[in-house]
Design a protein around this motif. Structure first.
Motif, short mmCIF file in Angstrom:
data_model
loop_
_atom_site.label_atom_id
_atom_site.label_comp_id
_atom_site.label_asym_id
_atom_site.label_seq_id
_atom_site.Cartn_x
_atom_site.Cartn_y
_atom_site.Cartn_z
N MET A 259 -4.54 7.68 -0.29
CA MET A 259 -3.82 7.20 1.17
C MET A 259 -3.18 6.03 0.68
O MET A 259 -2.06 5.64 1.13
CB MET A 259 -4.77 7.20 1.98
N PHE A 260 -4.15 5.12 -0.10
CA PHE A 260 -3.39 3.65 -0.35
C PHE A 260 -2.32 3.82 -1.46
O PHE A 260 -1.44 2.96 -1.27
CB PHE A 260 -4.49 2.94 -1.18
N TYR A 261 -2.35 5.00 -2.18
CA TYR A 261 -1.33 5.00 -3.06
C TYR A 261 0.30 5.24 -2.35
O TYR A 261 1.38 4.70 -2.48
CB TYR A 261 -1.51 6.33 -3.99
N ALA A 262 -0.01 5.94 -1.26
CA ALA A 262 1.03 6.35 -0.45
C ALA A 262 1.52 5.29 0.25
O ALA A 262 2.91 4.82 0.49
CB ALA A 262 0.70 7.55 0.60
N ILE A 263 0.76 4.37 0.80
CA ILE A 263 1.35 3.07 1.56
C ILE A 263 1.74 2.09 0.46
O ILE A 263 2.81 1.51 0.92
CB ILE A 263 -0.16 2.43 2.20
N SER A 264 1.18 1.83 -0.67
CA SER A 264 1.62 0.95 -1.49
C SER A 264 2.93 1.43 -2.22
O SER A 264 4.05 0.47 -2.12
CB SER A 264 0.87 0.74 -2.74
N TRP A 265 3.07 2.63 -2.36
CA TRP A 265 4.68 2.98 -2.74
C TRP A 265 5.56 3.19 -1.64
O TRP A 265 6.87 2.67 -1.67
CB TRP A 265 4.57 4.61 -3.37
N PHE A 266 5.17 3.39 -0.05
CA PHE A 266 6.12 3.45 0.77
C PHE A 266 6.69 1.93 1.03
O PHE A 266 7.65 1.55 1.44
CB PHE A 266 5.23 3.71 2.03
N LEU A 267 5.83 0.97 0.96
CA LEU A 267 6.10 -0.34 1.09
C LEU A 267 6.93 -0.91 0.05
O LEU A 267 7.92 -1.71 0.30
CB LEU A 267 4.60 -1.28 1.18
N SER A 268 6.57 -0.46 -1.12
CA SER A 268 7.64 -0.94 -2.29
C SER A 268 8.89 -0.29 -2.20
O SER A 268 9.74 -1.09 -2.43
CB SER A 268 6.79 -0.11 -3.59
N PHE A 269 8.96 0.90 -1.59
CA PHE A 269 10.59 1.52 -1.38
C PHE A 269 11.23 0.97 -0.31
O PHE A 269 12.32 0.68 -0.35
CB PHE A 269 10.26 2.92 -1.10
N MET A 270 10.26 0.46 0.86
CA MET A 270 10.88 -0.34 1.73
C MET A 270 11.35 -1.78 1.36
O MET A 270 12.46 -2.01 1.87
CB MET A 270 10.11 -0.64 3.09
N LEU A 271 10.53 -2.14 0.55
CA LEU A 271 11.00 -3.72 -0.02
C LEU A 271 12.45 -3.47 -0.64
O LEU A 271 13.24 -4.24 -0.77
CB LEU A 271 9.96 -4.31 -0.82
N LEU A 272 12.62 -2.34 -1.65
CA LEU A 272 13.62 -2.08 -2.33
C LEU A 272 14.90 -1.77 -1.48
O LEU A 272 16.02 -2.42 -1.82
CB LEU A 272 13.25 -1.05 -3.37
N ALA A 273 14.66 -0.93 -0.34
CA ALA A 273 15.84 -0.93 0.38
C ALA A 273 16.17 -2.15 1.07
O ALA A 273 17.18 -2.38 1.46
CB ALA A 273 15.36 0.23 1.79
#
Length: 136
Positions: free
Chosen positions: A1-15
């Motif tokens: 679950m933490f992996y998905a949250i961290s990658w989601f936040l990373s992609f949001m920051l990239l956007a």
């Protein structure tokens, strides 16, 4: 679950980073492209001359010398403004390079967060097993 949250936040920051770079690039290209319009010749130089309310406070000879100095620098300033729109291609390349460096930094932070989560997960799982083994 933490992996998905961290990658989601990373992609949001990239956007958000991509949107910010695109916006700054668009405004910069517009400003650089419009700089040639400022090279209006004598009309642009006359706008730089001293306003009437300042001329009251300075000696007339100084105001005349200042006007002559502005008029002599005017052609150099006009030539520089006419060449600025040619730099819009360089602005695009610079924007892509800056965006790429920022994207690589965000990707490195995302991978670092992934590794940190894995290490913390392994550490909490490892300490839990050793506690159970010690009880037996």
């Amino acid at each position: 679950m933490f992996y998905a949250i961290s990658w989601f936040l990373s992609f949001m920051l990239l956007a958000l980073w991509s949107l910010a770079c695109w916006g700054v690039h668009a405004v910069t290209v517009w400003a650089v492209g419009s700089a040639g319009a400022l090279a209006g010749g004598t009309a642009a130089i006359d706008a730089v001359l001293l306003p009437e309310w300042i001329k009251v406070w300075i000696p007339p000879q100084l105001a005349e010398d200042f006007g002559a100095m502005i008029a002599s620098v005017g052609p150099v300033f006009q030539a520089a403004l006419e060449t600025v729109p040619a730099l819009s291609g360089a602005v695009t390349v610079l924007a892509v390079v800056i965006w790429g460096l920022g994207a690589l930094a965000l990707l490195a932070l995302a991978v670092g967060a992934h590794v940190l989560i894995a290490v913390l997960k392994r550490r909490t799982t490892g300490s839990g097993l050793s506690g159970v083994a010690a009880v037996r």
